[in-house]
Design an enzyme around this catalytic site. Structure first.
Site, mmCIF file in Angstrom:
data_model
loop_
_atom_site.group_PDB
_atom_site.id
_atom_site.type_symbol
_atom_site.label_atom_id
_atom_site.label_comp_id
_atom_site.label_asym_id
_atom_site.label_seq_id
_atom_site.Cartn_x
_atom_site.Cartn_y
_atom_site.Cartn_z
ATOM 1 N N HIS A 116 -0.899 -0.247 -9.751
ATOM 2 C CA HIS A 116 -1.640 -1.203 -8.913
ATOM 3 C C HIS A 116 -2.149 -2.390 -9.743
ATOM 4 O O HIS A 116 -3.344 -2.692 -9.752
ATOM 5 C CB HIS A 116 -2.808 -0.498 -8.199
ATOM 6 N N ASP B 248 4.188 -0.426 -7.120
ATOM 7 C CA ASP B 248 2.915 -0.783 -7.755
ATOM 8 C C ASP B 248 1.776 -0.032 -7.068
ATOM 9 O O ASP B 248 0.620 -0.132 -7.477
ATOM 10 C CB ASP B 248 2.675 -2.299 -7.653
ATOM 11 N N GLU C 58 -2.624 7.486 -4.737
ATOM 12 C CA GLU C 58 -3.038 6.875 -6.015
ATOM 13 C C GLU C 58 -4.534 7.013 -6.316
ATOM 14 O O GLU C 58 -4.946 6.910 -7.471
ATOM 15 C CB GLU C 58 -2.653 5.389 -6.048
ATOM 16 N N ARG D 279 0.861 -1.175 0.000
ATOM 17 C CA ARG D 279 0.000 0.000 0.000
ATOM 18 C C ARG D 279 0.900 1.228 0.000
ATOM 19 O O ARG D 279 1.914 1.265 0.694
ATOM 20 C CB ARG D 279 -0.923 0.035 1.235
HETATM 21 P P1 NAI Z 1 -1.273 -11.233 4.421
HETATM 22 O O1 NAI Z 1 -2.313 -10.737 5.371
HETATM 23 O O2 NAI Z 1 -1.244 -12.670 4.044
HETATM 24 O O3 NAI Z 1 0.177 -10.872 5.017
HETATM 25 C C1 NAI Z 1 0.509 -9.653 5.626
HETATM 26 C C2 NAI Z 1 1.619 -9.939 6.619
HETATM 27 O O4 NAI Z 1 2.126 -8.699 7.109
HETATM 28 C C3 NAI Z 1 1.147 -10.746 7.848
HETATM 29 O O5 NAI Z 1 1.990 -11.854 8.044
HETATM 30 C C4 NAI Z 1 1.253 -9.741 8.974
HETATM 31 O O6 NAI Z 1 1.572 -10.349 10.229
HETATM 32 C C5 NAI Z 1 2.396 -8.868 8.476
HETATM 33 N N1 NAI Z 1 2.513 -7.594 9.160
HETATM 34 C C6 NAI Z 1 1.552 -6.864 9.792
HETATM 35 N N2 NAI Z 1 2.093 -5.772 10.335
HETATM 36 C C7 NAI Z 1 3.431 -5.809 10.056
HETATM 37 C C8 NAI Z 1 4.523 -4.968 10.376
HETATM 38 N N3 NAI Z 1 4.363 -3.858 11.115
HETATM 39 N N4 NAI Z 1 5.764 -5.312 9.934
HETATM 40 C C9 NAI Z 1 5.951 -6.440 9.198
HETATM 41 N N5 NAI Z 1 4.938 -7.271 8.880
HETATM 42 C C10 NAI Z 1 3.694 -6.956 9.294
HETATM 43 O O7 NAI Z 1 -1.381 -10.295 3.148
HETATM 44 P P2 NAI Z 1 -0.803 -10.530 1.677
HETATM 45 O O8 NAI Z 1 -1.790 -11.272 0.851
HETATM 46 O O9 NAI Z 1 0.576 -11.066 1.777
HETATM 47 O O10 NAI Z 1 -0.769 -9.043 1.137
HETATM 48 C C11 NAI Z 1 -0.012 -8.040 1.813
HETATM 49 C C12 NAI Z 1 -0.580 -6.669 1.442
HETATM 50 O O11 NAI Z 1 -0.385 -6.475 0.038
HETATM 51 C C13 NAI Z 1 -2.109 -6.534 1.640
HETATM 52 O O12 NAI Z 1 -2.395 -6.085 2.951
HETATM 53 C C14 NAI Z 1 -2.500 -5.519 0.616
HETATM 54 O O13 NAI Z 1 -2.483 -4.224 1.201
HETATM 55 C C15 NAI Z 1 -1.396 -5.607 -0.441
HETATM 56 N N6 NAI Z 1 -1.883 -6.153 -1.716
HETATM 57 C C16 NAI Z 1 -1.550 -5.497 -2.869
HETATM 58 C C17 NAI Z 1 -1.986 -5.983 -4.100
HETATM 59 C C18 NAI Z 1 -1.637 -5.303 -5.383
HETATM 60 O O14 NAI Z 1 -2.266 -5.590 -6.428
HETATM 61 N N7 NAI Z 1 -0.639 -4.434 -5.418
HETATM 62 C C19 NAI Z 1 -2.803 -7.198 -4.181
HETATM 63 C C20 NAI Z 1 -3.026 -7.852 -2.901
HETATM 64 C C21 NAI Z 1 -2.575 -7.335 -1.723
#
Ligand code: NAI
Length: 336
Positions: free
Chosen positions: A301, A264, A269, A240
């Site tokens: 994105h 991305d 945005e 994000r």
């Molecule tokens: P996920 O929920 O599986 O993993 C997120 C991880 O970040 C979790 O393990 C969590 O414990 C960790 N986390 C939370 N706070 C943290 C911190 N302060 N420091 C380090 N790690 C921390 O989510 P996923 O599927 O891996 O996606 C991650 C993020 O990517 C989503 O929250 C979303 O905002 C973004 N995203 C972007 C997309 C795009 O098209 N550019 C598509 C899908 C997701």
């Protein structure tokens, strides 16, 4: 369900959203009213007659929007994405509005795009492509570095971060990681080392952000964090935009402290990404500045944008809309 009236007002849709959602809905019990514009307090009136709305990453599902939706009888917000930082969940609860998301559709799509950004930015294939088409076969300015033997830092080892880490291990990189909920079995089995963000900053040649946007991660990459980084580090953000303080990043690019950046997502945005603004004057000065750097690569994105991801997003969203309409529980793990 009131026959003849749209059950679901679907906001911020592009042709691919409509195609995949329509295919998933099939013929029959759901009426999807597609809108191209985003949902916010001013556009919430477009949900009139609907009992549910379906939204994406940049719709503003804040308190005032939810109040407007609730006053029109909307009872369900279906997010067709994983991140939910754009929704005021407390207000939704107060207004009796259920909220679901699609927590996992294809972490491979997002991870593979991350790798595409890293390889492109490092080996400058985007610049080489343009040059060669102009019959400029010079290689000056296209020097990259071997990933093999370098160190990558992965911040956030959820679904996406873990796949990125594993792929980078496949290149022969040392991989450091941080997460408030470390998955130590996974780390041990893939030769990945959990450590503090300060160590990641100090030792990584590439830092990739995969944490959600929360109060804790807002401007995680700020002046102090940048100061701790290696000179010339590559920074990648597919998570994000607000994880990075853009102003500080621009300063660090100007001094060379940050060697290259792939984004991305971008702090501001909303209203820019996903739109064709090619005939307009770009009003965002920080984005305009970022676009002038030869060592900055930006995609709008699109990390999620694969056939598999779109199909899965639509399948889960439509199934939850059906469950809502028939009073069944939402799919496991999707309720916020
Ligand atoms: P996920 O929920 O599986 O993993 C997120 C991880 O970040 C979790 O393990 C969590 O414990 C960790 N986390 C939370 N706070 C943290 C911190 N302060 N420091 C380090 N790690 C921390 O989510 P996923 O599927 O891996 O996606 C991650 C993020 O990517 C989503 O929250 C979303 O905002 C973004 N995203 C972007 C997309 C795009 O098209 N550019 C598509 C899908 C997701």
């Amino acid at each position: 369900m009131q026959t003849g009236k749209p059950l679901v007002a679907v906001f911020d849709t592009k042709p691919y959203d409509r195609d995949y959602l329509t295919a998933a809905a099939g013929v029959g019990d759901l009426t999807l009213a597609f809108h191209e514009f985003r949902l916010d307090a001013n556009t919430a009136f477009a949900a009139a007659g609907a009992q549910a709305v379906c939204v994406f990453v940049n719709d503003e599902v804040h308190r005032d929007t939810l109040a407007a939706l609730a006053s029109q009888g909307v009872k369900f917000v279906a997010l067709r994405c994983a991140g939910f930082n754009n929704v005021d969940l407390k207000a939704a609860k107060e207004f009796g509005i259920s909220v679901t998301r699609v927590p996992s559709y294809s972490p491979h799509a997002v991870a593979e795009h991350t790798i595409a950004l890293i390889l492109t930015l490092n080996r400058k294939t985007h610049r080489a492509f343009v040059r060669v088409r102009e019959l400029n076969f010079s290689l000056s300015g296209l020097v990259g570095f071997d990933l093999h033997g370098k160190t990558a830092g992965i911040i956030g080892t959820g679904k996406t971060g873990r796949i990125v880490a594993q792929i980078l291990r496949g290149f022969g990189m040392k991989v450091l990681a941080s997460d408030p909920y470390p998955n130590t079995d996974w780390a041990v089995s893939h030769g990945i080392e959990y450590t503090a963000n300060d160590i990641i900053a100090a030792e990584s040649d590439i830092i990739s952000l995969h944490a959600p946007l929360t109060k804790e991660t807002h401007h995680l990459v700020n002046r102090e964090f940048i100061a701790k980084m290696k000179k010339g580090v590559m920074l990648v953000n597919v998570s994000r935009g607000r994880l990075i303080d853009t102003g500080e990043l621009i300063e660090a690019l100007k001094t060379g402290k940050v060697g290259s950046v792939a984004l991305d997502v971008y702090e501001e945005e909303e209203g820019i990404f996903f739109e064709d603004l090619s005939g307009e004057v770009l009003q965002d000065d920080e984005l305009a500045r970022l676009l002038t750097f030869p060592n900055v690569l930006i995609t709008a994105h699109q990390a999620f944008l694969t056939d598999e991801a779109l199909a899965e997003i639509s399948r889960v969203t439509v199934e939850n809309l059906r469950n809502f309409a028939s009073g069944q529980p939402f799919l496991e793990g999707t309720t916020l």
